[in-house]
Write a protein that holds these residues in place. Structure first.
Motif, PDB file in Angstrom:
ATOM      1  N   ILE A  85       0.591  -1.242   0.017  1.00 53.85           N
ATOM      2  CA  ILE A  85       0.150  -0.094  -0.084  1.00 53.85           C
ATOM      3  C   ILE A  85       0.896   1.347  -0.053  1.00 53.85           C
ATOM      4  CG2 ILE A  85      -1.788   1.226   1.431  1.00 53.85           C
ATOM      5  CD1 ILE A  85      -2.475  -1.424   2.299  1.00 53.85           C
ATOM      6  N   ILE A  86       1.862   1.186   0.928  1.00 52.52           N
ATOM      7  CA  ILE A  86       2.874   2.444   0.869  1.00 52.52           C
ATOM      8  C   ILE A  86       3.441   2.785  -0.381  1.00 52.52           C
ATOM      9  CG2 ILE A  86       5.011   3.189   1.884  1.00 52.52           C
ATOM     10  CD1 ILE A  86       3.860   1.784   4.622  1.00 52.52           C
ATOM     11  N   ASN A  87       3.931   1.660  -1.067  1.00 52.67           N
ATOM     12  CA  ASN A  87       4.746   1.780  -2.242  1.00 52.67           C
ATOM     13  C   ASN A  87       3.859   2.261  -3.411  1.00 52.67           C
ATOM     14  OD1 ASN A  87       7.131   0.930  -1.161  1.00 52.67           O
ATOM     15  ND2 ASN A  87       6.733  -1.394  -1.685  1.00 52.67           N
ATOM     16  N   GLU A  88       2.482   1.604  -3.577  1.00 50.98           N
ATOM     17  CA  GLU A  88       1.539   2.033  -4.792  1.00 50.98           C
ATOM     18  C   GLU A  88       1.093   3.586  -4.336  1.00 50.98           C
ATOM     19  OE1 GLU A  88      -0.882  -0.539  -6.530  1.00 50.98           O
ATOM     20  OE2 GLU A  88       0.407  -2.424  -6.142  1.00 50.98           O
ATOM     21  N   ALA A  89       0.960   3.617  -3.150  1.00 51.62           N
ATOM     22  CA  ALA A  89       0.418   5.236  -2.879  1.00 51.62           C
ATOM     23  C   ALA A  89       1.641   6.167  -2.891  1.00 51.62           C
ATOM     24  CB  ALA A  89      -0.270   5.405  -1.354  1.00 51.62           C
ATOM     25  N   ASP A  90       2.817   5.787  -3.104  1.00 51.12           N
ATOM     26  CA  ASP A  90       4.099   6.564  -3.003  1.00 51.12           C
ATOM     27  C   ASP A  90       4.225   7.681  -1.906  1.00 51.12           C
ATOM     28  OD1 ASP A  90       6.422   7.592  -4.126  1.00 51.12           O
ATOM     29  OD2 ASP A  90       5.407   9.060  -5.414  1.00 51.12           O
ATOM     30  N   VAL A  91       3.943   7.009  -0.733  1.00 48.07           N
ATOM     31  CA  VAL A  91       4.196   7.798   0.576  1.00 48.07           C
ATOM     32  C   VAL A  91       5.281   7.120   1.550  1.00 48.07           C
ATOM     33  CG1 VAL A  91       1.550   8.714   0.250  1.00 48.07           C
ATOM     34  CG2 VAL A  91       2.239   6.568   1.646  1.00 48.07           C
ATOM     35  N   ALA A  92       5.661   7.878   2.436  1.00 49.14           N
ATOM     36  CA  ALA A  92       6.669   7.301   3.455  1.00 49.14           C
ATOM     37  C   ALA A  92       5.741   6.356   4.387  1.00 49.14           C
ATOM     38  CB  ALA A  92       7.364   8.624   4.438  1.00 49.14           C
ATOM     39  N   THR A  93       6.427   5.550   5.017  1.00 50.68           N
ATOM     40  CA  THR A  93       5.854   4.763   6.111  1.00 50.68           C
ATOM     41  C   THR A  93       5.268   5.463   7.093  1.00 50.68           C
ATOM     42  OG1 THR A  93       7.286   2.866   5.652  1.00 50.68           O
ATOM     43  CG2 THR A  93       6.416   2.698   7.722  1.00 50.68           C
ATOM     44  N   MET A  94       6.032   6.289   7.520  1.00 48.62           N
ATOM     45  CA  MET A  94       5.390   7.267   8.771  1.00 48.62           C
ATOM     46  C   MET A  94       4.107   8.021   8.458  1.00 48.62           C
ATOM     47  SD  MET A  94       6.997   6.580  11.559  1.00 48.62           S
ATOM     48  CE  MET A  94       6.000   8.041  12.337  1.00 48.62           C
TER      49      MET A  94
END
Length: 100
Positions: A31-40
């Motif tokens: 989800i984080i990768n596909e949303a292109d956001v940081a884990t935090m």
């Protein structure tokens, strides 16, 4: 990307992935990768995967009722119009069936 845009992006990506692969078939990293956001960023909005799943389901339910209610008449054919509207929802929003 603003904070609220990032949250909405996470929810959209999560819903799509959960719908395609199931709740257990998708990890937070995907989800984080596909949303292109940081884990935090994810953890700033959602304390856990369960919390994210809950929010995705809540929003989907809100969209469903917002879609269905205006399409159900008040007359004697209410049951029929409800079933037809539900069928249209499935065709338009749930091509694989329900999210469950």
């Amino acid at each position: 990307m603003s904070r609220s845009v990032k949250k909405e992006t996470l929810l959209e990506v999560a819903e799509r992935l959960f719908y395609e692969y199931g709740f257990r078939g998708v990890g937070l990293k995907q989800i984080i990768n596909e949303a292109d956001v940081a884990t935090m960023t994810l953890y700033n909005h959602f304390s856990s995967k369960d919390n994210l799943v809950e929010e995705v389901l809540r929003q989907r339910e809100e969209r469903y009722w917002s879609y269905l209610i205006p399409r159900v008449g008040n007359g004697s054919d209410r049951r029929s119009s409800c079933l037809k509207a539900h069928g249209r929802w499935l065709k338009e929003q749930s091509y694989q069936g329900t999210c469950f």
